[in-house]
Design a protein around this motif. Sequence first.
Motif: not given
Lengths: 314, 360
Positions: A213-217, A221, B47, B50, B52, B71-73, B76-77, B79, B81, B99, B102, B150
């Motif tokens: 989700a962070i990687d924007r998939a 995908f 979180r 982000s 999440l 949404h996290p996507s 433009d951040i 993360f 872990f 990324p 994707a 990214r």
Amino acid sequence: MSQVNAQRGLSSRQETAPPTGRRQLSDMRIVQLFILPTIILLILMNIFPLIYSLFLSFTNYSVISSDPPVWVGLDNYTHILSDPDFWHNFATTGTYALLSVSLQTIVGFALAMLLRSKFAGSGIITTLVLVPMMLSPIVVAVFWRLIFNPSYGILNPILGFTDINTSPEWLGDPALALWAIVIVDVWQWSPFVMLLCLAGLSAIPEYLYEAAAIDRASVWFQFRRITLPQVMPLLLIAVLFRTIEAFKQFDLVQGLTFGGPGDATETVSVELYRLAFQGQFETGLSSALAYIVLVVIVAISNLYIRALNRLREG
Amino acid sequence: MANIELRGVEKKFGDVFAVKPLDLTIKDGEFIVLLGPSGCGKTTTLRMISGLEAVTVGQILLDGRDVTWLHPSERDIAFVFQFFALYSHMSARDNIAFPLQAAGMARHEVKERVAQVAALLRIDHILDRKPGALSGGDQQRVALARALVRRPAAFLMDEPLGALDAEFRETMRAEIKKLHLAQHATTVYVTHDQIEAMAMGDRIVIMSAAVVQQVGTPTEVYHNPANLFVARFIGSPGMNLVKAKVEPDGARLPGGGLAPISDRWRRALEGSGLEDGSVVLGFRPEAVQVHDGGALRAGVYADDLHGGYTMLHLELADGEIIHGRAARDAMNALGSAVRFDLDPDMMRFFNPETEMAILS
């Protein structure tokens, strides 16, 4: 006082020492004692018939004749491999395996994706979905014959065919009979694929999806690059099991169509059964056919296992 | 690059506050550390930034853009872990490329960017291995590379060194700091390790029990803790805190010693409205000056040689133990009596009721 104690200690140690006779039962001996009965059973029930039938496959032996087996060399094999009827059986089995395994994989995987997230009643639904898998194939075949029945079966009305004269005859139409068996097999065994996929899916850690989700998939995908590859090893095992079973398919066919109409659903196993236990009881010929099936199954399994190992090693 | 603004952000799980209303502005290019014991709400805060985790109440702005419900996507951040969260079935190269792929970036561009970031982190030689075959440090480097590739507006890192061996941790700490200086990217970094926080942060946000205790530079939180919690939490050992009474000549320590107070503090203490003059006196170990002419007395309870210096454990007359820093070669027999002074500039005072620092 201490001397007395010491002596007593000494003597008690001597008493607890094992008698010399029993000491000879070494660990190795115990291991052998446990394994031996199993090995004897295996040799009698599996290894001996395997080797004996290999021998018989090169003879013209029949269990109902009093003649001893006569060596005929590769005659049985050449006969089978040059007879178009047998090729038809192989083609039927192949088509059946391909259709049924691929449909089961799709349906089972889709079910697993649906039941993956927990919701109210998802536990009971999962259990109910697994029920077909627990039934005996003959029972399944008998009640699906009722379901398929063109006069009073429930399937045709559900599909919208109300006129008996125009509604499909699932088990009587050569074009449909194989599909009917495929449908029943998919109904019974998709849950098995689902079960393995569910195990695979639940083993995928949640943080991979967070990272994605962070990687924007996108959802697609994520499915393609995370879900599918992570489930693949278990999915392949499910497919391997189902393929082997499909190539051996006998009881469903026997229960639903007896290989008919004509020879439309005559799989290799059904033909094998007929050769071996009906009419002439051609033991030699049927042994040869069984060996051909064995070789085919081993070859296909090998392909899968190679794919599986490639996945693991990457 | 971006600034991050939290406005009255709070998070409740059921009736329990994970994070009580929190206001925080993180400046563009700043390295900010969220520090606190486990369960204090620092990771939940990260979180929420982000995406999440959803906020219960409040607003989150990235560069002035309200991203509270995005949404996290869409934020433009990147993360990082704690346990790397690498895609175990892909090679390091594919992990880093993920990324970009994707986002549908062209193949040659992906290749170029991955090569760049791999060179930056010096992981070119491990790109074809899978995460399982890599050491913890290399796994974290790959995870960092995946975040860096990214070129996001901000980096969020959740205890990225927590899963590493002590030896690696030291190296990676320096690497992350260096990367930050090179990239000058806004970074929010969560840790429970105050040494890490002091070493890395431009500013530190200290949290405890879902509440922000203090926001300040490492120097500020070390020398001027806002309350007793921060005084205890920062530094190892933490600040010495003893009950004392303010008298006309100075602060009376338990057991009788009198420590002189500077005029600046005397005025501050008079203005603070303490009733009977009882305060909590705080001082860092380095404020303790052991010498024969000292006005305060204590017994040596233990001394630990730390290589460059000796940490003395001193027992005051009432049995309370304080820590004092002494020279490496200072010889103090256990149980012997020592005399010491406190550096008046390094004394701090706290209200024993509210536990808050008295400001000079």
